[in-house]
Design a protein around this motif. Structure first.
Motif, PDB file in Angstrom:
ATOM      1  N   HIS A 175       0.848  -1.073   0.071  1.00 51.23           N
ATOM      2  CA  HIS A 175       0.177   0.034   0.179  1.00 51.23           C
ATOM      3  C   HIS A 175       0.731   1.294  -0.097  1.00 51.23           C
ATOM      4  O   HIS A 175       0.089   2.504  -0.093  1.00 51.23           O
ATOM      5  CB  HIS A 175      -0.884   0.110   1.127  1.00 51.23           C
ATOM      6  CG  HIS A 175      -2.298  -0.832   1.167  1.00 51.23           C
ATOM      7  ND1 HIS A 175      -3.301  -0.861   0.660  1.00 51.23           N
ATOM      8  CD2 HIS A 175      -2.092  -2.386   1.253  1.00 51.23           C
ATOM      9  CE1 HIS A 175      -4.193  -1.610   0.904  1.00 51.23           C
ATOM     10  NE2 HIS A 175      -3.328  -2.497   1.117  1.00 51.23           N
ATOM     11  N   SER A 231       4.498   3.306  -4.808  1.00 54.38           N
ATOM     12  CA  SER A 231       3.817   4.116  -5.830  1.00 54.38           C
ATOM     13  C   SER A 231       4.573   4.708  -7.055  1.00 54.38           C
ATOM     14  O   SER A 231       4.046   5.130  -8.155  1.00 54.38           O
ATOM     15  CB  SER A 231       2.928   5.253  -5.085  1.00 54.38           C
ATOM     16  OG  SER A 231       4.110   6.180  -4.574  1.00 54.38           O
ATOM     17  N   GLU A 284      -4.619   7.813  -5.366  1.00 54.63           N
ATOM     18  CA  GLU A 284      -5.301   6.806  -4.703  1.00 54.63           C
ATOM     19  C   GLU A 284      -7.004   7.340  -4.628  1.00 54.63           C
ATOM     20  O   GLU A 284      -7.765   6.892  -4.975  1.00 54.63           O
ATOM     21  CB  GLU A 284      -5.270   6.624  -3.211  1.00 54.63           C
ATOM     22  CG  GLU A 284      -3.645   5.794  -3.287  1.00 54.63           C
ATOM     23  CD  GLU A 284      -2.741   6.520  -3.233  1.00 54.63           C
ATOM     24  OE1 GLU A 284      -2.637   7.582  -3.571  1.00 54.63           O
ATOM     25  OE2 GLU A 284      -1.543   6.005  -2.363  1.00 54.63           O
ATOM     26  N   LYS A 285      -7.296   8.685  -4.362  1.00 53.54           N
ATOM     27  CA  LYS A 285      -8.269   9.174  -4.448  1.00 53.54           C
ATOM     28  C   LYS A 285      -8.989   9.447  -5.895  1.00 53.54           C
ATOM     29  O   LYS A 285     -10.287   9.167  -5.986  1.00 53.54           O
ATOM     30  CB  LYS A 285      -8.369  10.650  -3.797  1.00 53.54           C
ATOM     31  CG  LYS A 285      -8.014  10.787  -2.314  1.00 53.54           C
ATOM     32  CD  LYS A 285      -7.942  12.214  -1.945  1.00 53.54           C
ATOM     33  CE  LYS A 285      -7.767  12.173  -0.302  1.00 53.54           C
ATOM     34  NZ  LYS A 285      -7.720  13.522   0.431  1.00 53.54           N
ATOM     35  N   ASP A 320      -8.436   3.447  -5.499  1.00 54.86           N
ATOM     36  CA  ASP A 320      -7.405   2.126  -4.928  1.00 54.86           C
ATOM     37  C   ASP A 320      -5.912   2.254  -5.085  1.00 54.86           C
ATOM     38  O   ASP A 320      -5.585   3.442  -5.345  1.00 54.86           O
ATOM     39  CB  ASP A 320      -7.825   1.034  -6.466  1.00 54.86           C
ATOM     40  CG  ASP A 320      -7.963  -0.435  -5.581  1.00 54.86           C
ATOM     41  OD1 ASP A 320      -7.256  -0.520  -4.606  1.00 54.86           O
ATOM     42  OD2 ASP A 320      -8.861  -1.318  -6.167  1.00 54.86           O
ATOM     43  N   ILE A 321      -5.155   1.269  -4.747  1.00 54.37           N
ATOM     44  CA  ILE A 321      -3.813   1.616  -4.505  1.00 54.37           C
ATOM     45  C   ILE A 321      -3.179   1.583  -5.897  1.00 54.37           C
ATOM     46  O   ILE A 321      -3.645   0.756  -6.802  1.00 54.37           O
ATOM     47  CB  ILE A 321      -3.394   0.566  -3.596  1.00 54.37           C
ATOM     48  CG1 ILE A 321      -3.581  -0.951  -4.257  1.00 54.37           C
ATOM     49  CG2 ILE A 321      -4.015   0.766  -2.060  1.00 54.37           C
ATOM     50  CD1 ILE A 321      -2.655  -2.019  -3.188  1.00 54.37           C
ATOM     51  N   PRO A 322      -2.236   1.871  -6.024  1.00 51.65           N
ATOM     52  CA  PRO A 322      -1.218   2.145  -7.408  1.00 51.65           C
ATOM     53  C   PRO A 322      -1.210   1.000  -7.849  1.00 51.65           C
ATOM     54  O   PRO A 322      -1.048   0.698  -9.042  1.00 51.65           O
ATOM     55  CB  PRO A 322       0.275   2.771  -6.811  1.00 51.65           C
ATOM     56  CG  PRO A 322      -0.254   3.783  -5.794  1.00 51.65           C
ATOM     57  CD  PRO A 322      -1.218   3.052  -5.183  1.00 51.65           C
TER      58      PRO A 322
END
Length: 423
Positions: free
Chosen positions: A40, A43, A151-152, A156-158
């Motif tokens: 998480h 990125s 994410e926003k 979701d996560i990268p």
């Protein structure tokens, strides 16, 4: 440990000791599970197409799927890329074609189609653009992408956004890619090479120093053959050895490079993803099938190169001020000659006339194995090829070339050509 399935994208709850080599997704049965303690937090990714040119050729001709494919041709050419089947025979990029034929004589050799590869690259870039605005292309087939703060936007996560993009590239464009995901550029690039093809490797902060330690110093960006030789003479062959040396010593020993050796060996890299990388020059060159010394023959090849450079300038809305001729002798000595124009141009005819003028004095009996032409000092087209700034004869040439460009846009690139194309 955080995990998800790369195929169905479902989250998977894993205990640290649950992830084994034969673990399958409980939802879809896929073995392609992505698990990492820092899943998480990571990125910054590097995405690299797998044997890009060869993959495009196999996509367009399924009969090639099970065959070794090598992109590159001619007695004097080099391998641009090769598929993974060909690599099992020892073939690799930049290898002379004659050597590749000895290693893999039954391979399918294809000269390549850059227009087709550029189209595929542009399609991939469109998918990248939907992931993040922070993209740094390195070539047609690879790029850094920073998904920090997205994410926003995506909800979701990268890591999942990347996995979804990878699936789209496979489904929509028909080629595979490998991904490296980390917290900086050096490690992301390193990770993308760890598990090719169709790889997706992660390197987190906690594991980086230990992971790097046994690796060769050649894995550090910028450490080429000369630097490797120097470092090995100093008894340094593994990255872990650099982790025990202080910054002052490394800078004293290796200059500016010492700073990079110190930080990269510890998994530290402060470089940002550069979204815009200005094009400095546009050029094209050809390695000749046989050495040539004749001015007329070389000039005929020069025109075709000028048309290609001009086409790329027009496609990208660039003009340039400096024309550079490149020659390589039969003994591999490189010669460059340049001329700066009074005003910017993107016209093939202008490029050709200047290039031919630069070429003529070099045709003094010397044999050449390569010829190329390029345009530097790039700028916009606002002040390029303005009729009121140039003499009447050249204005007529420019008007004719623009008319030909209009006809080609409507009816195809090969619908109209100048007579010198036939020489």
């Amino acid at each position: 440990m955080s995990a998800f399935c790369r195929d169905c994208l479902n989250d998977i709850a894993l205990h640290d000791d649950a992830m084994t080599a034969d673990f399958l997704c409980p939802n879809c049965g896929s073995p392609r599970i992505l698990a990492h303690r820092e899943l998480h937090q990571l990125s910054l990714c590097h995405i690299d197409c797998d044997a890009f040119y060869a993959s495009v050729e196999k996509r367009d001709n399924p009969e090639l799927l099970s065959k070794p494919v090598i992109i590159g041709g001619g007695k004097r050419g080099v391998v641009s890329t090769c598929c993974y089947i060909a690599r099992t025979y020892g073939v690799h990029s930049a290898m002379p074609v004659y050597q590749a034929k000895k290693l893999c004589p039954h391979a399918v050799f294809i000269s390549g189609d850059m227009a087709k590869y550029r189209t595929a690259s542009q399609q991939i870039r469109q998918i990248f653009d939907q992931m993040s605005p922070s993209i740094e292309p390195l070539s047609l087939d690879e790029a850094f992408i920073d998904l920090t703060g997205t994410e926003k936007l995506h909800g979701d996560i990268p890591a999942k956004i990347i996995a979804l993009a990878v699936a789209r590239i496979e489904q929509d464009i028909g080629i595979t890619v490998s991904v490296g995901l980390s917290y900086n550029k050096f490690l992301a690039k390193l990770a993308s090479d760890l598990n090719k093809p169709r790889g997706f490797s992660l390197i987190g902060k906690a594991e980086a120093p230990a992971l790097l330690a046994p690796m060769s110093i050649a894995k550090i960006w910028g450490v080429g053959k000369v630097m490797q030789k120097k470092m090995k003479s100093d008894g340094i062959s593994q990255i872990g050895q650099l982790q025990h040396l202080d910054l002052k010593y490394l800078i004293t020993k290796y200059g500016v490079m010492g700073d990079r050796l110190y930080h990269f060996s510890r998994g530290e890299d402060s470089r940002f993803v550069k979204s815009q990388r200005p094009t400095k020059s546009i050029s094209n060159e050809i390695t000749l099938q046989e050495d040539l010394s004749d001015y007329a023959a070389l000039k005929s090849l020069l025109w075709k190169l000028c048309e290609k450079v001009s086409g790329r300038l027009k496609e990208k809305n660039y003009a340039g001020m400096t024309v550079t001729l490149k020659l390589k002798t039969s003994s591999f000595r490189q010669i460059t000659r340049s001329s700066t124009l009074d005003s910017p141009t993107q016209m093939a005819e202008t490029l050709y006339k200047v290039g031919a003028r630069l070429l003529e004095p070099e045709c003094n009996g010397q044999c050449y194995r390569l010829i190329g032409i390029g345009m530097a000092g790039l700028c916009g087209t606002e002040q390029a090829d303005q009729p009121d700034l140039i003499e009447g004869g050249r204005a007529k040439e420019i008007k004719t070339e623009r008319l030909m460009d209009d006809i080609r846009r409507k009816y195809g690139k090969n619908i109209i050509k100048k007579g010198r194309n036939l020489l």
